[in-house]
Design a protein around this motif. Structure first.
Motif, short mmCIF file in Angstrom:
data_model
loop_
_atom_site.label_atom_id
_atom_site.label_comp_id
_atom_site.label_asym_id
_atom_site.label_seq_id
_atom_site.Cartn_x
_atom_site.Cartn_y
_atom_site.Cartn_z
N MET A 177 -10.61 2.11 7.26
CA MET A 177 -10.35 3.04 6.16
C MET A 177 -9.54 2.34 5.06
N LYS A 178 -9.80 2.74 3.84
CA LYS A 178 -9.06 2.21 2.69
C LYS A 178 -8.03 3.25 2.28
N THR A 179 -6.79 3.00 2.63
CA THR A 179 -5.76 4.02 2.41
C THR A 179 -4.55 3.45 1.68
N THR A 195 -12.96 8.05 4.12
CA THR A 195 -12.72 6.62 4.32
C THR A 195 -11.67 6.10 3.34
N GLU A 196 -11.35 6.93 2.35
CA GLU A 196 -10.28 6.62 1.40
C GLU A 196 -9.39 7.85 1.25
N LEU A 207 0.80 -1.23 0.00
CA LEU A 207 0.00 0.00 0.00
C LEU A 207 0.83 1.27 0.00
N ASN A 258 -6.59 9.40 -5.65
CA ASN A 258 -7.52 9.57 -4.53
C ASN A 258 -7.97 11.03 -4.51
N ILE A 260 -1.06 3.78 7.96
CA ILE A 260 -1.88 2.75 7.32
C ILE A 260 -2.31 1.70 8.33
N THR A 320 -4.89 9.26 0.56
CA THR A 320 -3.48 8.97 0.34
C THR A 320 -2.65 9.69 1.41
N LYS A 363 -11.33 10.62 9.34
CA LYS A 363 -12.59 9.90 9.12
C LYS A 363 -13.75 10.57 9.86
N ASN A 375 -6.23 1.05 8.91
CA ASN A 375 -6.83 -0.27 8.71
C ASN A 375 -7.72 -0.65 9.89
#
Length: 209
Positions: free
Chosen positions: A160-162, A137-138, A32, A43, A152, A140, A131, A156
């Protein structure tokens, strides 16, 4: 002698735990984190993790400089649309987010594309507030690799999707001390997750648009 052996044994166990946590944080983030702009997915928001601009010796903090360079590179490459700067503004005369904003504007980033989080006192605060306050929620992360991996790891945990873009690292004379501190920071991050530690401040929601 008996107590000395117990202390040594406890120290060895603690060291093993610290090393396991350090490995786990890096392992979970290995796919990631990105070193090249070209291969980085897009993003909406890039989050600069704050740091002081000027060191106590009066020199420019290279961690700051390289994070600034990285954020500008991502924006100019179209990899992010907005920049959120999260840092410490906990005392008069100390304002990490505004320093970044001023320099980003000087580098050509439009003011309306920059948002500031003044209560990012720790990486945990920056992640959770991204967040809870900014509705992300996403995103960089933008920092050095060691810092990105920890961010990260925390993100996680909070669903969150990072991803992260690694700013240039500093010379070895800077990095050795930082690496030792990072072992402790990662252990603290794991403890914070274990005990569900929350940010110092939350507040009203802010929409990035």
């Amino acid at each position: 002698m008996k107590y000395l052996k117990k202390i040594i044994f406890a120290g060895i166990i603690l060291l093993i735990v610290v090393l396991i946590i350090d490995y786990a944080v890096s392992y979970k983030a290995k796919t990631l984190v990105y070193d090249q702009v070209k291969g980085l997915p897009k993003n909406k928001v890039g989050l600069i993790l704050g740091t002081i601009k000027i060191t106590p010796s009066g020199r420019i903090n290279l961690y700051y400089k390289y994070r600034l360079d990285a954020a500008v590179a991502l924006y100019n490459a179209g990899k992010i649309e907005f920049i959120l700067v999260s840092g410490d503004n906990g005392s008069e005369g100390y304002d990490e987010p505004t320093a970044f904003k001023d320099d980003l504007v000087k580098r050509g980033i439009p003011k309306n594309r920059i948002f500031l989080d003044y209560a990012g006192f720790r990486t945990l605060d920056s992640v959770v507030r991204a967040k809870a306050i900014f509705g992300l929620t996403e995103l960089t992360f933008i920092s050095q690799k060691f810092h990105n991996e920890r961010a990260i790891f925390l993100a996680n945990h909070y669903g969150m999707k990072t991803i992260a873009y690694n700013a240039k690292n500093t010379p070895t004379r800077y990095s050795i001390k930082t690496k030792l501190r990072e072992y402790l920071a990662r252990t603290k991050a794991a403890i914070d997750i274990l005990f569900n530690v929350q940010p110092k401040f939350l507040g009203d929601k802010i929409k990035i648009k």
